[in-house]
Design an enzyme around this catalytic site. Structure first.
Site, PDB file in Angstrom:
ATOM      1  N   ASP A  13      67.925  86.576  79.032  1.00  0.00           N
ATOM      2  CA  ASP A  13      68.833  86.698  77.884  1.00  0.00           C
ATOM      3  C   ASP A  13      68.362  87.708  76.849  1.00  0.00           C
ATOM      4  O   ASP A  13      68.620  87.564  75.647  1.00  0.00           O
ATOM      5  CB  ASP A  13      69.046  85.331  77.208  1.00  0.00           C
ATOM      6  CG  ASP A  13      69.611  84.311  78.169  1.00  0.00           C
ATOM      7  OD1 ASP A  13      70.382  84.715  79.059  1.00  0.00           O
ATOM      8  OD2 ASP A  13      69.281  83.124  78.029  1.00  0.00           O
ATOM      9  N   LYS A  16      70.194  92.351  78.571  1.00  0.00           N
ATOM     10  CA  LYS A  16      70.249  93.302  79.692  1.00  0.00           C
ATOM     11  C   LYS A  16      71.674  93.786  79.919  1.00  0.00           C
ATOM     12  O   LYS A  16      71.903  94.961  80.192  1.00  0.00           O
ATOM     13  CB  LYS A  16      69.726  92.624  80.983  1.00  0.00           C
ATOM     14  CG  LYS A  16      68.281  92.182  80.893  1.00  0.00           C
ATOM     15  CD  LYS A  16      67.850  91.424  82.138  1.00  0.00           C
ATOM     16  CE  LYS A  16      68.504  90.076  82.314  1.00  0.00           C
ATOM     17  NZ  LYS A  16      68.159  89.069  81.286  1.00  0.00           N
ATOM     18  N   GLY A  40      73.759  85.152  83.002  1.00  0.00           N
ATOM     19  CA  GLY A  40      74.948  85.339  82.179  1.00  0.00           C
ATOM     20  C   GLY A  40      74.708  86.562  81.330  1.00  0.00           C
ATOM     21  O   GLY A  40      73.825  86.563  80.483  1.00  0.00           O
ATOM     22  N   HIS A  41      75.426  87.629  81.618  1.00  0.00           N
ATOM     23  CA  HIS A  41      75.220  88.898  80.919  1.00  0.00           C
ATOM     24  C   HIS A  41      76.450  89.197  80.062  1.00  0.00           C
ATOM     25  O   HIS A  41      77.554  89.351  80.583  1.00  0.00           O
ATOM     26  CB  HIS A  41      74.962  90.025  81.933  1.00  0.00           C
ATOM     27  CG  HIS A  41      73.718  89.807  82.746  1.00  0.00           C
ATOM     28  ND1 HIS A  41      73.345  90.620  83.778  1.00  0.00           N
ATOM     29  CD2 HIS A  41      72.767  88.859  82.666  1.00  0.00           C
ATOM     30  CE1 HIS A  41      72.206  90.178  84.300  1.00  0.00           C
ATOM     31  NE2 HIS A  41      71.840  89.098  83.649  1.00  0.00           N
ATOM     32  N   GLN A 223      67.611  87.409  84.887  1.00  0.00           N
ATOM     33  CA  GLN A 223      66.487  86.618  84.365  1.00  0.00           C
ATOM     34  C   GLN A 223      65.468  87.527  83.678  1.00  0.00           C
ATOM     35  O   GLN A 223      65.841  88.562  83.158  1.00  0.00           O
ATOM     36  CB  GLN A 223      65.846  85.751  85.467  1.00  0.00           C
ATOM     37  CG  GLN A 223      66.732  84.607  85.936  1.00  0.00           C
ATOM     38  CD  GLN A 223      67.796  85.020  86.925  1.00  0.00           C
ATOM     39  OE1 GLN A 223      67.506  85.648  87.936  1.00  0.00           O
ATOM     40  NE2 GLN A 223      69.038  84.688  86.670  1.00  0.00           N
TER      41      GLN A 223
HETATM   42  P1  GDP Z   1      71.275  89.048  79.232  1.00  0.00           P
HETATM   43  O1  GDP Z   1      71.311  87.823  80.061  1.00  0.00           O
HETATM   44  O2  GDP Z   1      69.921  89.677  79.183  1.00  0.00           O
HETATM   45  O3  GDP Z   1      72.339  90.036  79.594  1.00  0.00           O
HETATM   46  O4  GDP Z   1      71.583  88.571  77.734  1.00  0.00           O
HETATM   47  P2  GDP Z   1      72.748  87.551  77.266  1.00  0.00           P
HETATM   48  O5  GDP Z   1      74.037  88.253  77.306  1.00  0.00           O
HETATM   49  O6  GDP Z   1      72.631  86.258  77.981  1.00  0.00           O
HETATM   50  O7  GDP Z   1      72.283  87.245  75.769  1.00  0.00           O
HETATM   51  C1  GDP Z   1      72.115  88.247  74.825  1.00  0.00           C
HETATM   52  C2  GDP Z   1      73.099  87.993  73.659  1.00  0.00           C
HETATM   53  O8  GDP Z   1      72.743  88.824  72.579  1.00  0.00           O
HETATM   54  C3  GDP Z   1      74.527  88.331  73.997  1.00  0.00           C
HETATM   55  O9  GDP Z   1      75.394  87.466  73.310  1.00  0.00           O
HETATM   56  C4  GDP Z   1      74.692  89.765  73.479  1.00  0.00           C
HETATM   57  O10 GDP Z   1      76.025  90.082  73.124  1.00  0.00           O
HETATM   58  C5  GDP Z   1      73.821  89.698  72.253  1.00  0.00           C
HETATM   59  N1  GDP Z   1      73.194  90.983  71.874  1.00  0.00           N
HETATM   60  C6  GDP Z   1      72.665  91.933  72.681  1.00  0.00           C
HETATM   61  N2  GDP Z   1      72.096  92.901  71.947  1.00  0.00           N
HETATM   62  C7  GDP Z   1      72.267  92.552  70.646  1.00  0.00           C
HETATM   63  C8  GDP Z   1      71.867  93.124  69.407  1.00  0.00           C
HETATM   64  O11 GDP Z   1      71.213  94.177  69.358  1.00  0.00           O
HETATM   65  N3  GDP Z   1      72.215  92.440  68.258  1.00  0.00           N
HETATM   66  C9  GDP Z   1      72.905  91.279  68.286  1.00  0.00           C
HETATM   67  N4  GDP Z   1      73.188  90.681  67.141  1.00  0.00           N
HETATM   68  N5  GDP Z   1      73.302  90.712  69.442  1.00  0.00           N
HETATM   69  C10 GDP Z   1      72.978  91.325  70.597  1.00  0.00           C
HETATM   70  P1  IMO Z   2      69.929  86.019  82.523  1.00  0.00           P
HETATM   71  O1  IMO Z   2      70.122  86.977  83.661  1.00  0.00           O
HETATM   72  C1  IMO Z   2      67.717  82.655  80.829  1.00  0.00           C
HETATM   73  C2  IMO Z   2      66.158  79.676  83.644  1.00  0.00           C
HETATM   74  C3  IMO Z   2      66.737  78.277  83.598  1.00  0.00           C
HETATM   75  C4  IMO Z   2      65.512  77.468  84.023  1.00  0.00           C
HETATM   76  C5  IMO Z   2      64.867  78.380  85.070  1.00  0.00           C
HETATM   77  C6  IMO Z   2      65.211  78.033  86.499  1.00  0.00           C
HETATM   78  O2  IMO Z   2      71.168  85.677  81.782  1.00  0.00           O
HETATM   79  O3  IMO Z   2      68.821  86.480  81.638  1.00  0.00           O
HETATM   80  P2  IMO Z   2      67.421  78.393  87.956  1.00  0.00           P
HETATM   81  O4  IMO Z   2      68.820  77.903  87.754  1.00  0.00           O
HETATM   82  O5  IMO Z   2      67.292  79.871  88.007  1.00  0.00           O
HETATM   83  O6  IMO Z   2      66.736  77.718  89.111  1.00  0.00           O
HETATM   84  O7  IMO Z   2      66.626  77.898  86.634  1.00  0.00           O
HETATM   85  O8  IMO Z   2      65.309  79.696  84.784  1.00  0.00           O
HETATM   86  N1  IMO Z   2      67.142  80.765  83.812  1.00  0.00           N
HETATM   87  C7  IMO Z   2      67.514  81.615  82.847  1.00  0.00           C
HETATM   88  N2  IMO Z   2      67.179  81.652  81.528  1.00  0.00           N
HETATM   89  N3  IMO Z   2      68.513  83.624  81.337  1.00  0.00           N
HETATM   90  C8  IMO Z   2      68.824  83.615  82.656  1.00  0.00           C
HETATM   91  O9  IMO Z   2      69.491  84.637  83.243  1.00  0.00           O
HETATM   92  C9  IMO Z   2      68.356  82.559  83.456  1.00  0.00           C
HETATM   93  N4  IMO Z   2      68.501  82.233  84.762  1.00  0.00           N
HETATM   94  C10 IMO Z   2      67.735  81.152  84.957  1.00  0.00           C
HETATM   95  O10 IMO Z   2      67.173  77.936  82.303  1.00  0.00           O
HETATM   96  O11 IMO Z   2      64.614  77.363  82.946  1.00  0.00           O
HETATM   97 MG    MG Z   3      71.874  85.815  79.889  1.00  0.00          MG
END
Ligand code: GDP
Ligand code: IMO
Ligand code: MG
Length: 427
Positions: A13, A16, A40-41, A223
């Site tokens: 999270d 990416k 979840g991206h 991840q």
């Molecule tokens: P990922 O799994 O690495 O793609 O990240 P996620 O999408 O799960 O979580 C990142 C969250 O931070 C998302 O809601 C993005 O929209 C948000 N985000 C990403 N970059 C920034 C930033 O520079 N500032 C803020 N405020 N939010 C951001």
């Molecule tokens: P993105 O791509 C954050 C965590 C789960 C748990 C561990 C194992 O959005 O960054 P799993 O279901 O993979 O067997 O769970 O990994 N986890 C993540 N945490 N971002 C993710 O993906 C994750 N995918 C798995 O919460 O701790």
């Molecule tokens: Mg994510």
């Protein structure tokens, strides 16, 4: 033309999706190399928010070849749902391709993930319960079902029967869950098989052709490094390798084809699920990160644990993936804190200071962070597009990170929006 890997530097999270979406505008191919719909991206483009789980974060640009590589695990029902939702919003899918070698998450994988977490009780991992671990287990055990098996129902049923022999024992005897039936599962898969058929391809070859033709290729990780099954906080990890090296096996290309590795880290740290997290905080600053950063999981909606940026872990991530540059996201979230802290070392129970990740988990579990405190800033950063737009304290904070990690910071996130970023990437 070489390829660039985009890799999570923390516990996932990191942002990416936003980084890949930004760079996809200047790329021709985006290929996901591991993980499944545990990911979840999030991409915020204008008024639209997209939450992608399996589809690469380049899909919003028409004409960009988007590959789901052989190293991923794919829940056919979840993928079809994601494709339908994208199509409904007018996103073209004609350039999407799914590796025929990608393993499929079957209903029994999901059931086993949930049942095993329940049985572990207070020792549970806190998985996303999407069946990721059990699917990768079957891949290693050589009893998995692959995307190409969807193309031949007879083979599919035969493989399901073999897999279910042991799965049903586990479900019924160990977990007291209902048994599953191969024919029933295969029948449920039929509509998904038809929907996915046109996308199934030899994706390693497609990426190779693109590289040979001089196209720009982004390899998208899911991840993050600290969730890596080999190098993360085992057993509180996912069941694949998010680190950059896995892009080679997960796509099917050689390491000599990659020359850039972009690590992605938040300006602080979050983690979802169980497991050690040395810089975790449970105070007003943590509450600030949670609220200002809206730190709730994209996939499961769970509240993310928050803490200060851990530079010991970030240096470790850089070592494992060979970062050539770093994206620092969500710097805007830290605005309004009097003091910002950087963890520059760990202190062991015996009082020893470590600047490298401890090799033994018992040491790591009992470490406390050693902080360097820096002055915070109150300015709203969401309009910053150049380094010069940042207040001096925020620049000092960014410079201190780059110095400790010994990697240039070429992207700085200043808001959720697609173009809320200080962009110094040279592609
Ligand atoms: P990922 O799994 O690495 O793609 O990240 P996620 O999408 O799960 O979580 C990142 C969250 O931070 C998302 O809601 C993005 O929209 C948000 N985000 C990403 N970059 C920034 C930033 O520079 N500032 C803020 N405020 N939010 C951001
Ligand atoms: P993105 O791509 C954050 C965590 C789960 C748990 C561990 C194992 O959005 O960054 P799993 O279901 O993979 O067997 O769970 O990994 N986890 C993540 N945490 N971002 C993710 O993906 C994750 N995918 C798995 O919460 O701790
Ligand atoms: Mg994510």
């Amino acid at each position: 033309m070489p390829a660039t890997v985009v890799v999570g530097a923390q516990w996932g999270d990191e942002g990416k999706g936003k980084v890949v979406d930004l760079l996809a505008e200047r790329s021709d191919v985006v290929a996901r190399y591991q993980g499944g719909n545990n990911a979840g991206h999030t991409i915020v483009a204008g008024d639209e928010t997209y939450k992608l789980h399996l589809v690469p974060s380049g899909i919003l640009y028409p004409g960009t070849l988007c590959v789901i590589g052989s190293g991923t695990v794919v829940d056919p029902a979840a993928l079809v749902k994601e494709l339908d939702a994208l199509e409904e919003r007018g996103i073209a899918l004609d350039t999407l391709r799914l590796s025929g070698n990608a393993h499929l998450i079957m209903p029994y994988h999901i059931a086993l993930d949930g049942a095993s977490e329940m049985k572990l009780g207070r020792f549970s991992i806190g998985t996303t319960r999407r069946g990721i671990g059990p699917c990768y287990q079957d891949k290693a055990a050589r009893t998995g079902i692959r995307a190409q098996d969807l193309l031949d129902t007879k083979i599919l049923v035969a493989k399901l029967r073999i897999a279910l022999e042991s799965k049903n024992e586990l479900l019924e005897v160990l977990y007291k869950q209902p048994r599953m039936d191969a024919e029933e599962i295969a029948e449920g898969l039929l509509p998904h098989a038809e929907r996915l058929r046109p996308f199934i391809a030899d994706t390693s070859l497609l990426v190779d052709e693109a590289l040979r033709a001089g196209r720009r290729v982004l390899l998208e990780g899911a991840q993050g490094t600290m969730l890596d099954i080999d190098h993360g906080t085992y057993p509180f990890v996912t069941s694949s390798n998010p680190i950059a090296g896995a892009a080679c096996s997960g796509i099917g290309l050689g390491p000599t084809r990659i020359d850039r590795v972009l690590g992605v880290s938040k300006a602080y740290t979050t983690r979802v699920g169980e497991g050690p997290f040395p810089t975790e905080i449970d105070d007003a600053a943590g509450e600030h990160m949670l609220r200002q950063g809206n730190e709730f999981g994209t996939t499961t909606g769970r509240q993310r644990r928050c803490g200060w940026l851990d530079l010991v872990a970030l240096r470790y991530a850089s070592r494992l993936s060979g970062f050539t540059e770093l994206a620092l996201t969500k710097l805007d979230v830290l605005s309004g804190l009097d003091t910002v802290r950087l963890c520059v070392a760990y202190r062991t129970k015996e009082g020893q200071e470590l600047t490298e990740m401890p090799y033994h988990q018992t040491v790591f579990h009992s470490c406390t962070p050693v902080y360097r405190d820096m002055p915070g800033w109150n300015d709203d950063l969401t309009g910053a597009r150049e380094l010069e737009d940042l207040p001096a304290a925020a620049r000092d904070y960014v410079d201190a990170i780059a110095k400790v990690v010994e990697v240039p910071i070429t992207l700085i996130g200043t808001g959720q929006g697609r173009h809320q970023i200080i962009d110094r990437v040279e592609i």
